[in-house]
Design a protein around this motif. Structure first.
Motif, PDB file in Angstrom:
ATOM      1  N   TYR A  91     -51.727 -62.215  -5.588  1.00  0.00           N
ATOM      2  CA  TYR A  91     -51.568 -61.172  -4.567  1.00  0.00           C
ATOM      3  C   TYR A  91     -52.800 -61.071  -3.661  1.00  0.00           C
ATOM      4  N   ILE A  92     -53.983 -61.239  -4.233  1.00  0.00           N
ATOM      5  CA  ILE A  92     -55.204 -61.229  -3.411  1.00  0.00           C
ATOM      6  C   ILE A  92     -55.185 -62.415  -2.448  1.00  0.00           C
ATOM      7  N   GLY A  93     -54.686 -63.555  -2.935  1.00  0.00           N
ATOM      8  CA  GLY A  93     -54.554 -64.728  -2.063  1.00  0.00           C
ATOM      9  C   GLY A  93     -53.567 -64.489  -0.931  1.00  0.00           C
ATOM     10  N   ILE A  94     -52.455 -63.822  -1.230  1.00  0.00           N
ATOM     11  CA  ILE A  94     -51.464 -63.497  -0.192  1.00  0.00           C
ATOM     12  C   ILE A  94     -52.070 -62.602   0.881  1.00  0.00           C
ATOM     13  N   ILE A  95     -52.881 -61.632   0.437  1.00  0.00           N
ATOM     14  CA  ILE A  95     -53.551 -60.749   1.403  1.00  0.00           C
ATOM     15  C   ILE A  95     -54.517 -61.557   2.281  1.00  0.00           C
ATOM     16  N   GLY A  96     -55.244 -62.499   1.663  1.00  0.00           N
ATOM     17  CA  GLY A  96     -56.144 -63.357   2.436  1.00  0.00           C
ATOM     18  C   GLY A  96     -55.391 -64.214   3.436  1.00  0.00           C
ATOM     19  N   LEU A  97     -54.229 -64.725   3.017  1.00  0.00           N
ATOM     20  CA  LEU A  97     -53.389 -65.508   3.921  1.00  0.00           C
ATOM     21  C   LEU A  97     -52.952 -64.664   5.113  1.00  0.00           C
ATOM     22  N   TRP A  98     -52.567 -63.416   4.853  1.00  0.00           N
ATOM     23  CA  TRP A  98     -52.148 -62.507   5.912  1.00  0.00           C
ATOM     24  C   TRP A  98     -53.307 -62.205   6.861  1.00  0.00           C
ATOM     25  N   PHE A  99     -54.510 -62.016   6.304  1.00  0.00           N
ATOM     26  CA  PHE A  99     -55.688 -61.761   7.133  1.00  0.00           C
ATOM     27  C   PHE A  99     -55.908 -62.898   8.132  1.00  0.00           C
ATOM     28  N   VAL A 100     -55.808 -64.133   7.660  1.00  0.00           N
ATOM     29  CA  VAL A 100     -56.060 -65.279   8.536  1.00  0.00           C
ATOM     30  C   VAL A 100     -54.968 -65.417   9.593  1.00  0.00           C
ATOM     31  N   LEU A 101     -53.716 -65.258   9.193  1.00  0.00           N
ATOM     32  CA  LEU A 101     -52.608 -65.397  10.140  1.00  0.00           C
ATOM     33  C   LEU A 101     -52.656 -64.345  11.238  1.00  0.00           C
ATOM     34  N   THR A 102     -53.136 -63.163  10.909  1.00  0.00           N
ATOM     35  CA  THR A 102     -53.214 -62.093  11.909  1.00  0.00           C
ATOM     36  C   THR A 102     -54.543 -62.099  12.658  1.00  0.00           C
ATOM     37  N   GLY A 103     -55.454 -62.990  12.266  1.00  0.00           N
ATOM     38  CA  GLY A 103     -56.749 -63.054  12.917  1.00  0.00           C
ATOM     39  C   GLY A 103     -57.725 -62.009  12.433  1.00  0.00           C
ATOM     40  N   PHE A 104     -57.390 -61.303  11.344  1.00  0.00           N
ATOM     41  CA  PHE A 104     -58.251 -60.243  10.803  1.00  0.00           C
ATOM     42  C   PHE A 104     -59.158 -60.773   9.693  1.00  0.00           C
ATOM     43  N   ASN A 105     -59.438 -62.060   9.747  1.00  0.00           N
ATOM     44  CA  ASN A 105     -60.256 -62.677   8.708  1.00  0.00           C
ATOM     45  C   ASN A 105     -61.677 -62.127   8.754  1.00  0.00           C
ATOM     46  N   VAL A 106     -62.105 -61.453   7.680  1.00  0.00           N
ATOM     47  CA  VAL A 106     -63.427 -60.813   7.642  1.00  0.00           C
ATOM     48  C   VAL A 106     -64.182 -61.267   6.401  1.00  0.00           C
ATOM     49  N   VAL A 107     -65.495 -61.255   6.516  1.00  0.00           N
ATOM     50  CA  VAL A 107     -66.364 -61.694   5.424  1.00  0.00           C
ATOM     51  C   VAL A 107     -66.199 -60.809   4.194  1.00  0.00           C
ATOM     52  N   LEU A 108     -65.968 -59.522   4.420  1.00  0.00           N
ATOM     53  CA  LEU A 108     -65.878 -58.582   3.303  1.00  0.00           C
ATOM     54  C   LEU A 108     -64.769 -58.971   2.328  1.00  0.00           C
ATOM     55  N   TYR A 109     -63.681 -59.536   2.831  1.00  0.00           N
ATOM     56  CA  TYR A 109     -62.589 -59.961   1.946  1.00  0.00           C
ATOM     57  C   TYR A 109     -63.082 -61.019   0.960  1.00  0.00           C
ATOM     58  N   ASP A 110     -63.827 -62.015   1.452  1.00  0.00           N
ATOM     59  CA  ASP A 110     -64.329 -63.083   0.579  1.00  0.00           C
ATOM     60  C   ASP A 110     -65.260 -62.519  -0.490  1.00  0.00           C
ATOM     61  N   ILE A 111     -66.114 -61.574  -0.088  1.00  0.00           N
ATOM     62  CA  ILE A 111     -67.046 -60.976  -1.043  1.00  0.00           C
ATOM     63  C   ILE A 111     -66.289 -60.191  -2.117  1.00  0.00           C
ATOM     64  N   LEU A 112     -65.313 -59.396  -1.697  1.00  0.00           N
ATOM     65  CA  LEU A 112     -64.522 -58.620  -2.657  1.00  0.00           C
ATOM     66  C   LEU A 112     -63.747 -59.540  -3.601  1.00  0.00           C
ATOM     67  N   ALA A 113     -63.159 -60.625  -3.035  1.00  0.00           N
ATOM     68  CA  ALA A 113     -62.417 -61.570  -3.883  1.00  0.00           C
ATOM     69  C   ALA A 113     -63.340 -62.222  -4.897  1.00  0.00           C
ATOM     70  N   GLY A 114     -64.559 -62.579  -4.472  1.00  0.00           N
ATOM     71  CA  GLY A 114     -65.527 -63.188  -5.391  1.00  0.00           C
ATOM     72  C   GLY A 114     -65.970 -62.226  -6.476  1.00  0.00           C
ATOM     73  N   PHE A 115     -66.030 -60.951  -6.147  1.00  0.00           N
ATOM     74  CA  PHE A 115     -66.443 -59.935  -7.120  1.00  0.00           C
ATOM     75  C   PHE A 115     -65.338 -59.644  -8.136  1.00  0.00           C
ATOM     76  N   LEU A 116     -64.067 -59.650  -7.674  1.00  0.00           N
ATOM     77  CA  LEU A 116     -62.953 -59.248  -8.521  1.00  0.00           C
ATOM     78  C   LEU A 116     -62.389 -60.399  -9.360  1.00  0.00           C
ATOM     79  N   ILE A 117     -62.311 -61.599  -8.789  1.00  0.00           N
ATOM     80  CA  ILE A 117     -61.664 -62.725  -9.474  1.00  0.00           C
ATOM     81  C   ILE A 117     -62.727 -63.531 -10.222  1.00  0.00           C
ATOM     82  N   HIS A 118     -62.474 -63.796 -11.481  1.00  0.00           N
ATOM     83  CA  HIS A 118     -63.398 -64.570 -12.314  1.00  0.00           C
ATOM     84  C   HIS A 118     -62.643 -65.702 -13.006  1.00  0.00           C
ATOM     85  N   PRO A 119     -63.321 -66.823 -13.255  1.00  0.00           N
ATOM     86  CA  PRO A 119     -64.695 -67.178 -12.883  1.00  0.00           C
ATOM     87  C   PRO A 119     -64.802 -67.569 -11.408  1.00  0.00           C
TER      88      PRO A 119
END
Length: 315
Positions: A91-119
């Motif tokens: 689901y986090i990946g789907i949200i990231g896909l939506w961000f890119v398709l809409t042009g709302f790609n932001v750095v904060l998403y990558d940081i949050l994904a790195g913090f939440l998803i392990h390893p």
């Protein structure tokens, strides 16, 4: 095969037309003519760009100025993450896909994904795959859905023509440069579908650039002990080392310099093509004149022979 041949013919015609317009623009001649269809497309495109810019700027301002909005975004991702490692990553990946398709790609998403998803490697695969798929989907939309409309609206714009011809001449280099420039994602997806490049020339620079950018920010997120500073301030620039900021400034300056040299070489190439075309036309004219002269001499010789034969018979 039919679609591929149709694309090749489309881009061949488009390149010829844009090269002529580019030469006229660089020579100081006017390229624009009254075209109601183009004028209408430009107005529609302008309205879309204005509305999109308002929505995008509003989103970015909310994200970086409103703390509650940042916490809301984090809670949405965190709620999905709590459903399990793989389900949450999906689901986090789907949200990231939506961000890119809409042009709302932001750095904060990558940081949050790195913090939440392990390893870390699993977070990197999730983010990179989602963004890569979104960019390729955007590329396909630009190539097969938006292409004709954008060309109608933009084929008189010298900046569009320059980017098109630069990409046509050095597709792989330009695609790598675009991927590493800090420009809106929409120019790395939909706009790339307008250029005369193959799918492979788009895919491998995009994949490499996506993994590198995602890897940096996901790594930053995975090494955070707490998100409180990020969510409180919304400023991610503090996580970029000074040496990297300096390096990025140098890279941007070198890319601009490279584009200037590339566009100058394109103009020289087009001028040479025009000179060769003129020379070829002159040579063709000379060949035609030479052929006419040979035919004329041959006719005269045949006529003279006939006259000599007639005189001989009469004698």
């Amino acid at each position: 095969m039919i679609m591929q041949n149709r694309d090749q013919q489309f881009y061949a015609n488009q390149s010829k037309e844009l090269r002529q317009k580019y030469k006229k623009a660089k020579d100081g001649s006017s390229t624009s003519e009254h075209n109601p269809k183009r004028d209408k497309a430009q107005k529609v495109l302008f309205i879309i760009m204005v509305l999109y810019s308002i929505i995008l700027v509003t989103f970015v301002l909310l994200l970086y100025w409103v703390r509650d909005f940042r916490y809301y975004c984090f809670n949405v991702l965190n709620d999905f993450n709590e459903q399990g490692q793989y389900i949450g990553a999906f689901y986090i990946g789907i949200i990231g896909l939506w961000f890119v398709l809409t042009g709302f790609n932001v750095v904060l998403y990558d940081i949050l994904a790195g913090f939440l998803i392990h390893p870390f490697w699993f977070a990197l695969i999730t983010v990179s795959l989602a963004k890569f798929l979104a960019k390729y989907i955007g590329f396909l939309i630009g190539r097969y859905i938006l292409r004709n409309f954008i060309y109608t609206a933009m084929n008189e714009n010298i900046y569009f023509i320059t980017c098109y011809l630069a990409t046509e001449r050095k597709p792989t280099k330009v695609m790598y440069l675009i991927q590493f420039l800090a420009i809106p994602t929409i120019f790395k997806t939909y706009a790339c579908g307008l250029f005369r490049i193959t799918h492979w020339e788009f895919l491998h620079p995009t994949f490499f650039g996506t993994v590198v950018w995602a890897g940096f920010w996901v790594y930053m997120g995975s090494n955070l002990d707490s998100l409180s500073d990020v969510l409180q301030s919304g400023d991610t620039s503090n996580y970029v080392p000074l040496w990297l900021k300096f390096t990025m400034v140098i890279i941007v300056a070198l890319i601009v310099y490279y584009f200037i040299r590339l566009t100058n070489s394109i103009y020289t190439e087009i001028q040479n093509d025009a000179s060769l075309a003129d020379l070829s036309h002159i040579l063709e004219k000379e060949d035609e004149e030479q052929e006419k002269l040979l035919i004329y001499n041959q006719i005269n010789e045949e006529t003279q022979i006939q006259e000599d034969d007639e005189n001989s018979n009469n004698t």
